[in-house]
Structure formats: C-alpha cells, structure tokens
Scaffold this active site. Structure first.
Site, PDB file in Angstrom:
ATOM      1  N   THR A 319       4.291  -7.992   3.919  1.00  0.00           N
ATOM      2  CA  THR A 319       5.650  -7.639   4.338  1.00  0.00           C
ATOM      3  C   THR A 319       6.023  -6.233   3.896  1.00  0.00           C
ATOM      4  O   THR A 319       6.688  -5.494   4.631  1.00  0.00           O
ATOM      5  CB  THR A 319       6.648  -8.655   3.763  1.00  0.00           C
ATOM      6  N   GLU A 320       5.584  -5.867   2.702  1.00  0.00           N
ATOM      7  CA  GLU A 320       5.921  -4.541   2.179  1.00  0.00           C
ATOM      8  C   GLU A 320       5.135  -3.429   2.872  1.00  0.00           C
ATOM      9  O   GLU A 320       5.692  -2.386   3.221  1.00  0.00           O
ATOM     10  CB  GLU A 320       5.649  -4.488   0.674  1.00  0.00           C
ATOM     11  N   SER A 321       3.836  -3.599   3.059  1.00  0.00           N
ATOM     12  CA  SER A 321       2.991  -2.469   3.487  1.00  0.00           C
ATOM     13  C   SER A 321       1.964  -2.793   4.553  1.00  0.00           C
ATOM     14  O   SER A 321       1.219  -1.918   4.970  1.00  0.00           O
ATOM     15  CB  SER A 321       2.239  -1.912   2.268  1.00  0.00           C
ATOM     16  N   TYR A 451      14.164 -10.765   4.570  1.00  0.00           N
ATOM     17  CA  TYR A 451      12.960 -10.419   3.818  1.00  0.00           C
ATOM     18  C   TYR A 451      12.337 -11.663   3.189  1.00  0.00           C
ATOM     19  O   TYR A 451      11.132 -11.906   3.303  1.00  0.00           O
ATOM     20  CB  TYR A 451      13.358  -9.400   2.753  1.00  0.00           C
TER      21      TYR A 451
END
Length: 471
Positions: A319-321, A451
């Site tokens: 999800t982040e990168s 998120y």
C-alpha cells in the site's frame, strides 16, 4: 543526525532570529565579513542552510518538513556527515542577507542568475529553467490564450520582481491597456496562485515550474500561456566559500545522488487524481515461485520481530510503495515503507540509506514496534494492528485524540470499527477537534480510514494465496 530549524528576518543588516514550532533558538555568531568555508563547517559539525517557505523549497505539514530543496539539502548534509540547521527567510533579499552576514552558509533555494547576484555570490553548477506564465482559472469559455487578450484585464504581479519588469515591457509591446497591479511584498507567488484558484483575483504571473507544481493541489488553475523567455535559477553560496561550492558540485554529480535527484524530480512532477489511495484494491500477481514480493525473506524476518503475520506487513508495504524501494513521494516519504525524513532519522536512516530495502524495512519495523508497545493494552491482535496502522498513517497524536474522545462519549476505546474510527472521522468537526480532550486539533481522516481498509483487504487476498510460512 539532528535537524534544527529557525526562521530569520534581516532588516538593515540587523539579523533577528525567530522561533520555529514555538521553540526558541539562538542566532549563530555573526561577523561583518564572515569567512566560513567547508573546513569550518566540517569542524563545527553543523550546516546552516537558508531557504524560503514554498511548495518547491520548504514547507511543513502535520509536523513533517517537506519540499524538494529541503530533501536535497538534507541529502547534502548526510553526504558531508554534519547536522543541519534551517534559516527560513521571508523573501529572497532577506535570504541573501543571511548569507552575507554569516547566519547561513548557502541558500537551498533557486535564485535567478544575474550579474548583480554574481558580484556577491557563487552559483552551483546545476540549473532549474523557468519562464513567467499567466495563471488563470480554467473555464470552458473566456480564457486568455494570447497576450493581446490581456488588454483591459487586471494582472497581479509580485512587486520588485523580474516579472514586474517583464509585464511592463510586454504591455508596451502590445500597445498598452493591460492593468498591472503590484502585489504586496508580503504576498508570495504561491499566494497569488492560490488567490486565483479561490477567485480573489482573476489573473497573476508566476514561474511556470512553481505554477505546474501548484496544479497538483489546485486543479482549477491553468498556466499554459507563456509571457517571457526562459531564465536559469540555482542555489547560491557566499563568494568567500569556494570549497563549499566545489563540494556541492561534487555531491550533485555523484552517480548515487544523481539517481536520488532523478527520483525526487519524478516524484515532484507526477500528479495523483485520486488523492493517493485507490478505492479499487489491486494486488500484484504472485511470482512464479509463489512469493508475494522480491522481499519475502525480509518481510518474514521483520514480521517475526513485530509479532505480525508477514502477509499483513506485506500488505502495508504494498500500500505504501507497491514494493518499489526507490520511490520518493511528492511529500518526501522515502523507500519501501514511505517513512518521512524526520521519522526515518529517529530510527537511524538518512537520505543516503533510506532507499536501501534492508535498512528501510528494519527502521520501519522498529517504528511499528514502538506503536505496538503504545497499544499493548489492546489484546485483540487485529484490533491492535488497526490502531497501529492508523497511527502510522495519521500520526499517533491524532489517534490518541480519537481514543480520548471515544472514552468521553461512551464508545469503546479499544475497538476500532465504529468506535475510535468514528471519532477520528469526527476530528474534522469543530465540536470535536476543539474538545478539551483533543490535543492535536483538526484532522481529516477519510484517507486514513480507506488506508486501513485497503491494507486489510490486500491482507485477506494474500492469505488466500499463500501459507503462514515464517522461515
């Protein structure tokens, strides 16, 4: 390496150092004719960098410092292994004064190459090229598409700027009739762009690179009409610091840093149409070996330290990168786990190491472990993970505000869904963010809620396609 920040205002050669974030800071020693070059900087172990608040240079959002010049200056401080102190000036002239009076060593802000500036300062070897453009609101009809259509229009231009001289010359070229309004010195070009966007004024002149960057958050502005030729801008160093200039040039030309700058430039130019997190969950295909990512062994090792299922950590990092260890976000977040520089620094990372997947995941996991300890009283592991993820995304302080609100209004402070989640969302309403139990003020939590939902959705997909293997 610690970063210090203090703003400076220079008036008639008297330098007054103000405070940042409410913390007092003393002014550096000032001399009439300072001679501070690279050797002196290395000896004192501190680099003093002047800049101006701006979308490209330096700004603060929710306790995090951001900006392209901010990240580049931090990278240079890491390169020469010294701490960093910021000198934030109100305008270019005050910033140049801070160099001449020895308050700062160089300016991490792009200054136009002019003969006058060359008398007192050294330019570094790289350039940013920009040109003046007309900033206007997007409409289906009535937009200005040529300079002759500006006749009869009121155009706001920053006073005492190169753009003011250009607009006066352009007005003469087209036969007059343009109403040129000089904006107050207190207004920056970014202020003028924002005033156009919200309808306070109809037209303004700004540098195209700044206007294009502003379009990432102000989607209703247009900056497609050029008003002049391209000019070169770059960082400046005091004239008596040639070794510092030489070191800056060496650093910028270093292959590793060139790659960092390329990634940084890309992160500044890419826009997101969905605000950062897609509503539709997309999971990358499994590798031929059945792995989730190229970093599965690292994931299992770090998840074991954390006490998590390794696939939940994988869902967070995707999800982040999207497992891209080289990514730098528009906000300056770095690497696999997208840690903000100030947070990364507390866990042993620098801009030189933050893109290394091993170091980045280790530091990010240490950060998560600290958050887990803060919520150790929540015994349900899935519930605890939601609190941790919310804190990772929104900040621990905002989540604690929501916990206190939940306690006060009779909700369960140890349950996320429908309880603490609800009050994190309510922190966008004055009744709640002004409540006496709230310490961190306003927060818009929609992106944080999405998120968490996104991470757990990806986690469920991963569980269906993999085993619980931890070796």
């Amino acid at each position: 390496m610690r970063i210090h920040l203090f703003p400076v205002f220079v008036v008639l050669a008297i330098v007054v150092v103000l405070t940042a974030c409410g913390k007092p800071s003393s002014s550096p020693t000032e001399t009439e004719n300072p001679t501070i070059d690279l050797n002196e900087i290395l000896e004192r172990g501190e680099l003093r960098v002047a800049t101006i608040v701006g979308a490209e240079s330096y700004y603060t959002r929710i306790s995090h410092d951001r900006g392209r010049d901010y990240l580049m200056a931090m990278n240079f401080a890491d390169y020469i292994d010294v701490s960093l102190k910021w000198v934030v000036a109100p305008d270019v002239e005050a910033m140049k004064d801070s160099l001449q009076h020895g308050v700062a060593d160089f300016a991490a802000y792009n200054v136009i190459r002019t003969n006058k500036n060359q008398e007192n300062f050294l330019y570094v070897d790289w350039n940013v090229v920009s040109q003046p453009v007309l900033v206007q609101r997007k409409t289906k009809h009535g937009m200005i598409t040529s300079t002759t259509q500006m006749v009869g229009k009121t155009i706001y231009v920053k006073s005492h700027s190169k753009h003011l001289r250009r607009m006066k010359h352009l007005n003469w070229e087209i036969g007059g009739g343009v109403v040129i309004e000089e904006a107050a010195d207190s207004l920056s070009m970014e202020d003028l762009i924002w005033m156009v966007s919200v309808g306070n004024i109809d037209y303004a002149v700004a540098d195209n690179d700044l206007a294009i960057l502003s379009q990432q958050r102000l989607r209703n502005i247009d900056c497609s009409l050029p008003l002049g030729t391209h000019t070169s801008k770059t960082w400046i160093v005091r004239a008596d610091a040639p070794l510092l200039r030489e070191k800056l040039n060496e650093w910028y030309a270093h292959p590793d840093n060139s790659a960092f700058f390329a990634k940084l430039k890309k992160s500044q130019s890419v826009t997101s149409r969905n605000g950062g997190y897609e509503r539709t969950v997309k999971v990358p295909p499994l590798t031929p070996q059945g792995d989730i990512s190229p970093y599965d062994s690292l994931l299992k090792e770090n998840a074991a330290r954390l006490g998590w299922d390794w696939r939940l950590l994988a869902a967070l990092i995707y999800t982040e990168s999207k497992f891209n260890c080289n990514v730098i976000s528009r906000q300056g977040a770095l690497g696999l786990m997208q840690m903000m520089p100030s947070t990364a620094r507390r866990y042993g990372l620098t801009t030189q190491t933050a893109l290394d997947p091993v170091a980045n995941m280790h530091a990010g996991t240490n950060y998560l472990m600290g958050l887990c300890n803060s919520f150790s009283h929540i015994k349900n592991k899935n519930e605890q993970a939601k609190f941790v993820l919310a804190s990772y995304n929104a900040g621990y302080g905002h989540v604690q505000d929501a916990v206190r609100l939940a306690k006060k209004y009779g909700a369960n402070p140890e349950v996320w869904d429908g309880n603490v989640e609800k009050f994190l969302l309510l922190k966008s309403e004055p009744q709640y963010y002004n409540d006496e139990v709230c310490r961190c003020g306003y927060f818009s939590a929609g992106h944080t809620i999405r998120y968490i939902e996104r991470i757990f959705s990806i986690y469920e997909r991963y569980k269906k396609n993999t085993t619980t293997q931890t070796e």
